[in-house]
Design an enzyme around this catalytic site. Structure first.
Site, PDB file in Angstrom:
ATOM      1  N   ASP A  18     -18.083   3.176 -88.995  1.00  0.00           N
ATOM      2  CA  ASP A  18     -17.288   1.942 -89.049  1.00  0.00           C
ATOM      3  C   ASP A  18     -16.576   1.922 -90.401  1.00  0.00           C
ATOM      4  O   ASP A  18     -16.907   2.706 -91.302  1.00  0.00           O
ATOM      5  CB  ASP A  18     -18.196   0.707 -88.909  1.00  0.00           C
ATOM      6  CG  ASP A  18     -17.402  -0.602 -89.003  1.00  0.00           C
ATOM      7  OD1 ASP A  18     -16.352  -0.713 -88.351  1.00  0.00           O
ATOM      8  OD2 ASP A  18     -17.815  -1.513 -89.752  1.00  0.00           O
ATOM      9  N   SER A  19     -15.636   1.015 -90.542  1.00  0.00           N
ATOM     10  CA  SER A  19     -14.952   0.850 -91.825  1.00  0.00           C
ATOM     11  C   SER A  19     -15.923   0.355 -92.895  1.00  0.00           C
ATOM     12  O   SER A  19     -15.565   0.291 -94.061  1.00  0.00           O
ATOM     13  CB  SER A  19     -13.828  -0.164 -91.681  1.00  0.00           C
ATOM     14  OG  SER A  19     -14.384  -1.418 -91.345  1.00  0.00           O
ATOM     15  N   CYS A  81     -16.255   0.490 -84.299  1.00  0.00           N
ATOM     16  CA  CYS A  81     -15.186  -0.261 -84.951  1.00  0.00           C
ATOM     17  C   CYS A  81     -14.065  -0.450 -83.930  1.00  0.00           C
ATOM     18  O   CYS A  81     -13.523   0.538 -83.419  1.00  0.00           O
ATOM     19  CB  CYS A  81     -14.693   0.557 -86.143  1.00  0.00           C
ATOM     20  SG  CYS A  81     -13.247  -0.109 -86.961  1.00  0.00           S
ATOM     21  N   ASN A  82     -13.757  -1.697 -83.623  1.00  0.00           N
ATOM     22  CA  ASN A  82     -12.678  -1.967 -82.651  1.00  0.00           C
ATOM     23  C   ASN A  82     -11.339  -1.444 -83.153  1.00  0.00           C
ATOM     24  O   ASN A  82     -10.524  -0.935 -82.391  1.00  0.00           O
ATOM     25  CB  ASN A  82     -12.538  -3.468 -82.417  1.00  0.00           C
ATOM     26  CG  ASN A  82     -13.737  -4.077 -81.718  1.00  0.00           C
ATOM     27  OD1 ASN A  82     -13.722  -4.303 -80.539  1.00  0.00           O
ATOM     28  ND2 ASN A  82     -14.796  -4.332 -82.471  1.00  0.00           N
ATOM     29  N   CYS A 189     -14.335  -7.584 -83.297  1.00  0.00           N
ATOM     30  CA  CYS A 189     -14.526  -6.801 -84.524  1.00  0.00           C
ATOM     31  C   CYS A 189     -16.029  -6.691 -84.735  1.00  0.00           C
ATOM     32  O   CYS A 189     -16.740  -7.705 -84.635  1.00  0.00           O
ATOM     33  CB  CYS A 189     -13.865  -7.511 -85.705  1.00  0.00           C
ATOM     34  SG  CYS A 189     -14.257  -6.782 -87.308  1.00  0.00           S
ATOM     35  N   HIS A 191     -17.788  -6.415 -87.236  1.00  0.00           N
ATOM     36  CA  HIS A 191     -18.344  -7.202 -88.348  1.00  0.00           C
ATOM     37  C   HIS A 191     -18.722  -8.621 -87.900  1.00  0.00           C
ATOM     38  O   HIS A 191     -19.590  -9.252 -88.513  1.00  0.00           O
ATOM     39  CB  HIS A 191     -17.316  -7.344 -89.486  1.00  0.00           C
ATOM     40  CG  HIS A 191     -17.191  -6.146 -90.381  1.00  0.00           C
ATOM     41  ND1 HIS A 191     -16.581  -4.986 -89.973  1.00  0.00           N
ATOM     42  CD2 HIS A 191     -17.577  -5.934 -91.665  1.00  0.00           C
ATOM     43  CE1 HIS A 191     -16.592  -4.113 -90.990  1.00  0.00           C
ATOM     44  NE2 HIS A 191     -17.187  -4.673 -92.013  1.00  0.00           N
TER      45      HIS A 191
HETATM   46  N1  DGL Z   1     -15.429  -3.518 -87.985  1.00  0.00           N
HETATM   47  C1  DGL Z   1     -14.127  -3.149 -87.654  1.00  0.00           C
HETATM   48  C2  DGL Z   1     -13.679  -3.588 -86.304  1.00  0.00           C
HETATM   49  O1  DGL Z   1     -14.502  -3.626 -85.413  1.00  0.00           O
HETATM   50  C3  DGL Z   1     -13.069  -3.040 -88.685  1.00  0.00           C
HETATM   51  C4  DGL Z   1     -12.810  -4.187 -89.556  1.00  0.00           C
HETATM   52  C5  DGL Z   1     -11.874  -3.810 -90.654  1.00  0.00           C
HETATM   53  O2  DGL Z   1     -12.202  -2.870 -91.385  1.00  0.00           O
HETATM   54  O3  DGL Z   1     -10.820  -4.424 -90.771  1.00  0.00           O
HETATM   55  O4  DGL Z   1     -12.535  -3.842 -86.072  1.00  0.00           O
END
Ligand code: DGL
Length: 269
Positions: A18-19, A81-82, A189, A191
């Site tokens: 993930d990011s 991560c979406n 997302c 997160h």
């Molecule tokens: N957790 C990530 C997602 O599912 C990325 C969020 C990000 O880094 O902007 O989109």
């Protein structure tokens, strides 16, 4: 570009990236469903947030993470991560033989459950503007209204361990959804599941909050099974969590979300 590892067995680890810390919400579901699996988690926090980056940058980060996990011998890669899934998974699948599992906003599930046919979608700019999200959501637009809101700033606060400071932003982002009478809110997302306790304080009880973590874990299990790669012995090594940014933040976050096992390490990737 293709770096497939020929030494993969059912005992090889599952790679997750993930990011940053968000994919740990997916890791928890994976671990709950597949406790015998070894795992390697990459928090690319140095490059977070992906959601504000260009498609090309998101593809480059995703390739970098994938190559790192393949070099570590992973048998499958979960793109937790979406933003990375909706912008990069096509390129990843075209270039690597390892199976990939992605995560996308669960709008189909929301559409099936909605009675008001008004659905809130909270996600990053990168996800909401992606071709994949636009084409998937267009299949439902005849029958559903999507109230799409970019959760700008939320990922940064979570990455800094400041979940308790998200309430004001969330209240602003949820307000147009409540005004539109949504009965389902999709967390697009990885997160955002960590914000559910705060979101619940801000919305009426009848509104359903939908995230995709359990579906991703189930899909990972199915694909491993199809490839004959489900771990068939109790695991011999621990889980690994790597960050390329602040090790202390990762350690504290893991404790906060009650992940108590595994090796937590800093590495450049
Ligand atoms: N957790 C990530 C997602 O599912 C990325 C969020 C990000 O880094 O902007 O989109």
């Amino acid at each position: 570009m293709n770096q497939n590892n020929l030494n993969i067995t059912s005992q090889s680890p599952i790679g997750v990236f993930d990011s940053g810390l968000g994919g740990l919400s997916i890791w928890k579901e994976l671990h709950a469903l597949l406790p015998n699996e070894r795992t390697i988690y990459l928090a690319d926090s140095k490059n977070a947030p992906y959601g504000e980056k260009s498609k090309q940058e998101i593809i480059e980060f995703s390739i970098k993470n994938t190559e790192y996990l393949i070099a570590k011998g992973c048998k499958i890669i979960v793109v937790a991560c979406n933003t990375a899934t909706t912008n990069a998974i096509k390129v990843l699948r075209e270039n690597y033989d390892v199976p990939f599992i992605g995560i996308e906003p669960a709008i189909k599930s929301a559409a099936l459950q909605s009675k008001t046919h008004k659905i809130g979608v909270l996600a990053t700019k990168g996800t909401l503007s992606s071709e994949l999200f636009i084409s998937t959501s267009s299949q439902f637009r005849d029958s559903q209204d999507f109230i799409e809101v970019v959760g700008k700033g939320l990922v940064q606060l979570i990455e800094e361990g400041r979940i308790n400071e998200t309430e004001e932003l969330l209240s602003n982002y949820l307000s147009p959804m409540l005004k539109a009478d949504v009965d389902n809110i999709v967390l697009g997302c990885s997160h955002y599941p960590f914000l559910i306790p705060i979101i619940k304080k801000l919305i009426p009880e009848h509104i359903n909050i939908i995230d995709s973590g359990i579906a991703v874990a189930k899909q990972t299990k199915n694909i491993l099974d199809q490839h004959g790669l489900l771990a068939n012995q109790p695991k011999t090594t621990e889980n690994y969590f790597y960050t390329n940014a602040n090790l202390l933040v990762l350690k504290q976050f893991l404790t906060q979300i009650e992940i108590t096992e595994g090796n937590v390490l800093f590495e450049e990737f």
